[in-house]
Structures are given as C-alpha cells and as structure tokens.
Design an enzyme around this catalytic site. Structure first.
Site: not given
Lengths: 389, 329
Positions: A128-129, A131, A163, A246, A372
């Site tokens: 996954q690209g 962030s 990852s 999900e 947060e």
C-alpha cells in the site's frame, strides 16, 4: 439479543476445524522473520492452501471470486484459524483486505479479472502506497505527483510505512493528479507494478529492530492509464470504500490471541509464585473483563454489519469500528505492560516472545489511524460535535 | 448469532423511556433531591407498568419476560436517576419474597403480587439503602430458597449521612442487642442484583455522555462551542468508548447469566458510570461543581452503586481465578 450461532454457522465452524486439523500439520515450519522472501513464500503457500480448500476471499462477494460469506462466518473463520494457530494473513494482507476489495468494488470487469484471481490463489503480493512523510494522519495532503503523458501517468514522489514493499508485485498507490483542486478532490488510485523502472524501496527499521515496512521512492515512474481504478481525481472516494470495508471483523484473531496470552500470563504468574500478589492478580482479572467485553463488542459490531447487509445496506459498521479500535489498542498495550510485570527482570530479554510483542504493541495506538484521530472521528461522526481544532 | 436488540426489546425500552420522561422528568428529580427521595405513588405506577413483576409468568400476574428485558428497563431507570430500591424490589417480586396482601411476610401471594411493596436488601457491603421507606428487607434464607424477607425493624441498623442525596443509607450493626445478624442473599439473587446494578450504571454512563455532548455543543468560549476543541472532543469520545464497552459486557451477561460475565459487566459498568460522570463534570466546568447541575447526582449514585452487590476487588478476584480455571485440563 442472541449469542448462539445457528446450525449452519456451527456446521461451517465444524467443517473449518476439520480442515484446519488436516491442513496445518502439512505446512512447512514458520520462516525466520528476517527472511522476507521466505516469508512471502510461506504466506502465499498458506493462501494457496486456503484457495484450494475454498476459503480464499471468504468475505469477498461471489462475483469477485469470493465465497460471499456472512460477517458471522468471517468472524468464525478468523476465530478458528487463530485458535488453531494457523498462519497470519501476512503478506496477503493488502491484497485480501484493501486493494482486492477496492478493485472488486470499483474496478472494471477487466481489472477484476486481471488482479483478483492472483490474489485469491496466493500468486501475487500487494502493498500500500498511501502515507507520505508529510501526509500521515492528514492523508489527503499527499503530494506524490502524477502527470498524464499519453497512455501513462508519470509519477514522482515518496511513500512511507509500506509493509511488504520488498516482496510485493503490486502497489495500490494514491497520487495527486490535480494540485489545484481541494485536497480530497485531486487524488487518483493507481495500481503500480513494483518492478517498474524508477521504483526504489528502502526498508525502515522499527524500534523492535525488525524491518517491517519500507519507504518507497518514485522517480518519474510510468504507470499505464489502464491501471487506474475509478475516475481520475476520484481516488479519495475509491480509497474510502477500501478503508471502511471491514465489517467489524478487523481484530477478531488478535482479540482471541490476547485472551490466550492473558491465560498464559496467569499460568506463568502462578508457577512463579507471583499469584499471591493481589495487585497483580487483580490487574489480570481486570484485563480478563476488558478482553471478554471486547469480544462481545466484536460480536455486536458483526451483528450490526449483518443486519445492515440483510437490510440491503453496505454492511459497514462506520465509526463503530473506531470505538472498538480505541479501546482495543489501549488494552493490548496494557496486556503487555502486565506481561512485563509478570516477567520482572525477564522483560529485558528481547528474545522473549512477550517482550517482542510488548515492543510491537507500541504501534497499535498509532497505526491505521492514531488514537487521537480516532477520537476526532468518534466525537464528530458519532457524537456530532462540531468540526474544528 | 444476532446480538442486537430485537424489535420487541427496542419497543419495550422506548416505551419505558417515554413513561419515565412523563412521570419522572427533571422537576420530579429535583423535587426528590430536596424532599423524600422515594415517591410511593410513582412506585405503585412502576409496579403497574410491570417493572417489578417483569419476570413473573403471566399466569402469576407478571409480564413473562426475561433477564434481558429487565436489564433494558434498569438501564433506562439508571439514566433517569430513578430513586428507590429498584433492584431489591424487582428481585423480591421475582423470587416471591414480598409482603402479602395482609402485610404478612411469609407466603406472599404468588397469584397477585402486591403492586406497591418497597423492598430493600441487606447488601454485601453491610449497607442498606432506603431502609426507612421499606416494607421489607431481603436477606439470606435459612431454608432452601436463595432469599427471604424480614421486617426493617428486625435489622439492627444505624443511619449514616449518605453522600448521595437520592439514596438514604443505613449500616448494619452486627450482633447488636444479642441478635444474630441475618445472612446475605445468595446464589442467583446476588448475581442478578449485581447485573441489574450494572445495568443501572450503564444507563447513567450513557446519559452523562449525552449530557456532556449537549453542553459542549451549546457552551461557547473563545467564540465557538467548546465541543469544537479537541481537548473536549477527546474527553467525550473516551466517555462513549467506556459506555459502549460496558454495554457490550452488560448485554452479554444478560444473555449468558454466567458469573464471570456478570463480574466483568459490573466492573466495566462501574468504571464507565463513575468515570463518565467525572468527565461530564469536567466538561461542565464550574457549573459541574454546583448543586444545581445534575452531574453530581450521577457521580454520587455511581459511587453508591459501585459498592453495591459486587465490589471491584471481588469481581477482579473472580475473573482472575477464571483465568487459572480455563487453563486446567
């Protein structure tokens, strides 16, 4: 309020247990966690075994090659595989849980045919690209630029926290295609082949000492326009379909694992003569209540997803997932703090499984939306408090 | 598996909510704070609405519903801060330990349970709530039944100045005047008392979330609602998380009725009620510290209930033992 599983659900559980009892002993030994190619091979072999037994993409829609299982069946699947000690989803995570469902929901028929079967058969790994160094919690501020050039996009920028990047075949990539538009409206979703010229992967070392994820640098990388899922500049919406896919089942296996560890902590404390310490005993007793309730909350969220699907809805629990994640991520950290108390000076031995898990648990209140940010989501989307900082 | 409330359960809860809003609104709550906390008229109406006889069979004059439904009604009562020995009276009617029509304690008529008895209980903490208003006190039975009732005068007790204006308290004086103190209610009565108390706490915990959120939307400082500030938002989000985790635990315990589930439910509901009332107070700022705001009533009642039927230490010990038992072959 009914916590009993139906006959069909119990039959599903029974069949799965029987298969696991037969399939797991045949698996090769777990590879060295530092050996990425071996991990890839191991994880894909497990996915292949699931596929051959008819369990691949259990929760995917049938027209995407999945089994169209109910959220409750998926809960049972995750519970039983964890109990049986089956391999974690591992390198198949992004393909099965993020990129695949996105393609299933938003891709063309041709894209579905091209990318989904290799995921289900355990042939291709996705990463996954999303962030970037300057776009973390504020993901929509991402700046990796894609400029259209004929039948391709030319992509330059950098991604972080990716990852399995070292062993991935594909990357689901978010890029900025319209820098002038408001930040959520200039983003596009692309499937990037990781062996394309201009892609450089640099592993990042975590505080646990392992190389669990990487930075991905993109230098004038050419991605065919045919690899775009959804419309140009509609990538934020396309991605949100993924992120909310999900159905209350995201942490099922982990809660089962935490409850097992908690029992092991109690047994260890008793063997070490620490069980007479009322403060420790009560600390563990409180955690038992916590994880039992988290399991019930999972069943609640899954029931909600199931009712939503039956009523023709999306089956997406919405912000309820944030409520769960907030408490769960904190509880898991508390669990390993209690483990450190049980271990005493033994908690300084980095080779102890609980010590490694204590270190990795530090990421739970950060990864997949910091606590947060989750509290902002709960406050604004569930409680209706005004936006603003 | 479908853990959510059934339509009938939702309707029951909504109906009881409407009844309480009509009969026990804020004016009545504040009147109860300043005057006698227990209103016999309202008590009788609760009885007529089936609050106490909810779990008796219809043939016995009850409503014929179960523990799940009782939990839902107690949740609503907890949110409204309804005063009185609700748990003990409900259990007295459920287990047939109520004064009969003639006022006799033994053999309370099962066919027509009286609608208006006020029954309190001797609790494990040694405290008794609303003793002065009570017709009877639940104690441990010497025979086979899990529970029996005695007359309030038969209990040697001394009042204390209760921290909660809505819950008068007495302390049992054991062994006074040569009399042996009666035992505690046992078995299912005690477990169900803990669960229903947890349901009251859940109602309070959820109510303080909505009270805090409403105030945070209305109250303006620095030119905007205080709920726009993350410091306030995060307090409110934490409150909701506590309430929802407690809800899952309390509802599950109502389904399984297992001792460990009840212990966990009580522990988490106590935590949610007390801490949510604390945070609600904080969101209210100076107003939260006044007698006039209702926040302190939630906090004080949560403190009282936390000590009732199952303390945190008892629950934690039980749960810790369960961790060991699970591992025994």
């Amino acid at each position: 309020m009914d916590l009993a599983y139906s006959e069909a659900e119990e039959a599903f559980r029974h069949e799965l247990r029987a298969w696991l009892a037969e399939a797991l002993p045949k698996l090769p030994a777990k590879p060295d966690p530092r050996d990425w190619p071996a991990r890839r091979t191991h994880d894909l072999a497990w996915q292949r075994a699931l596929h051959d037994a008819g369990y691949a993409g259990l929760h995917w829609p049938e027209d995407a090659g999945g089994r169209g299982a109910t959220p409750t069946q998926h809960l049972i699947f995750l519970e039983e595989t964890e109990r049986a000690g089956a391999p974690y989803v591992g390198a198949n995570f992004v393909g099965l849980l993020h990129a695949g469902p996105t393609i299933a929901a938003e891709g063309t028929n041709e894209q579905r045919r091209r990318w989904l079967p290799p995921i289900l058969r355990g042939e291709q790994v996705w990463c996954q690209g999303f962030s970037e160094p300057d776009a973390g919690s504020d993901l929509a501020a991402l700046r990796t630029r894609a400029v259209r050039d004929g039948d391709s996009y030319v992509v330059s920028g950098s991604k972080i926290w990716t990852s399995h990047a070292e062993v991935a075949d594909w990357c689901e990539l978010l890029v900025r295609t319209d820098p002038a538009a408001p930040k959520h409206r200039g983003i596009t979703w692309l499937a990037l082949p990781m062996d394309t010229d201009g892609v450089t992967v640099r592993p990042l070392r975590t505080l646990a000492g392992s190389e669990e994820f990487a930075e991905v640098f993109l230098d004038e990388v050419r991605v065919p326009v045919a690899n775009r899922v959804g419309e140009e500049n509609d990538g934020w919406r396309v991605t949100m379909v993924t992120l909310s896919f999900e159905r209350g089942t995201a942490f099922v296996g982990e809660v089962v694992a935490c409850r097992r560890v908690l029992g092991e902590l109690a047994r260890t404390a008793r063997a070490d003569g620490r069980w007479d310490d009322p403060a420790l005993r009560r600390r563990l007793g409180r955690l038992a209540a916590e994880f039992a309730a988290l399991w019930r909350l999972t069943q609640w969220n899954v029931s909600e997803a199931e009712r939503s699907l039956r009523g023709g809805g999306s089956g997406v629990p919405g912000a309820g997932g944030s409520v769960f994640k907030l408490r769960y991520s904190h509880a898991r950290q508390e669990l390993y703090e209690a483990a450190a108390e049980v271990l005493g000076a033994g908690s300084l031995d980095a080779d102890h499984e609980w010590v490694a898990d204590r270190l990795s648990s530090l990421s739970y209140t950060i990864a997949a939306g910091t606590s947060e940010i989750q509290r902002n989501i709960v406050a604004e989307r569930i409680l209706g408090l005004p936006k603003g900082r | 598996m479908d853990f959510l409330l059934t339509e009938d359960q939702l309707a029951l809860r909504t109906g009881f909510q409407a009844l309480l809003e009509g009969r026990f609104g804020r004016d009545r709550l504040r009147a109860a704070v300043e005057g006698p906390p227990l209103d016999r008229g309202l008590w009788r109406e609760l009885g007529e609405a089936g609050f106490f006889a909810l779990r008796l069979a219809e043939a016995d004059g009850g409503v014929g519903l179960g523990l799940q439904e009782a939990v839902l009604l107690f949740e609503v009562a907890g949110g409204a801060l309804l005063p009185g020995p609700l748990v003990a009276t409900h259990l007295a009617v459920t287990y047939g330990a109520v004064p009969g029509a003639d006022g006799a304690l033994e053999g309370g008529s099962a066919e027509a349970p009286p609608m208006g008895p006020v029954v309190t209980a001797l609790e494990p903490s040694g405290l008794i709530e609303h003793l002065e208003s009570a017709d009877a006190v639940l104690v441990g039975s010497e025979g086979g039944a899990p529970v029996a009732a005695v007359r309030p005068a038969e209990l040697p007790s001394a009042p204390l100045r209760s921290v909660d204006p809505l819950t008068p308290l007495c302390r049992l004086r054991s062994g006074a005047e040569g009399r042996e103190a009666p035992g505690l209610p046992q078995g299912p009565v005690r477990r169900e008392a803990a669960l229903l108390t947890a349901a009251l706490q859940l109602g309070s915990a959820a109510r303080t979330v909505s009270t805090a959120v409403r105030y945070a939307r209305e109250r303006e400082q620095f030119g905007r609602p205080i709920g726009a500030f993350q410091a306030i938002k995060h307090l409110c989000a934490r409150m909701l998380v506590r309430a929802e985790l407690a809800r899952a635990a309390v509802y599950a315990a109502a389904v399984t009725e297992a001792p460990h589930d009840i212990a966990g439910a009580k522990l988490l509901a106590d935590e949610a009620a007390v801490n949510n009332a604390r945070d609600c107070l904080q969101v209210h700022g100076g107003m939260g510290f006044t007698w006039e705001a209702d926040v302190h009533l939630h906090l004080k009642r949560a403190w009282v209930r936390k000590e009732q039927w199952q303390s945190a230490h008892e629950a934690e010990d039980l749960l810790a033992d369960g961790l060991i038992d699970e591992l025994s072959p």
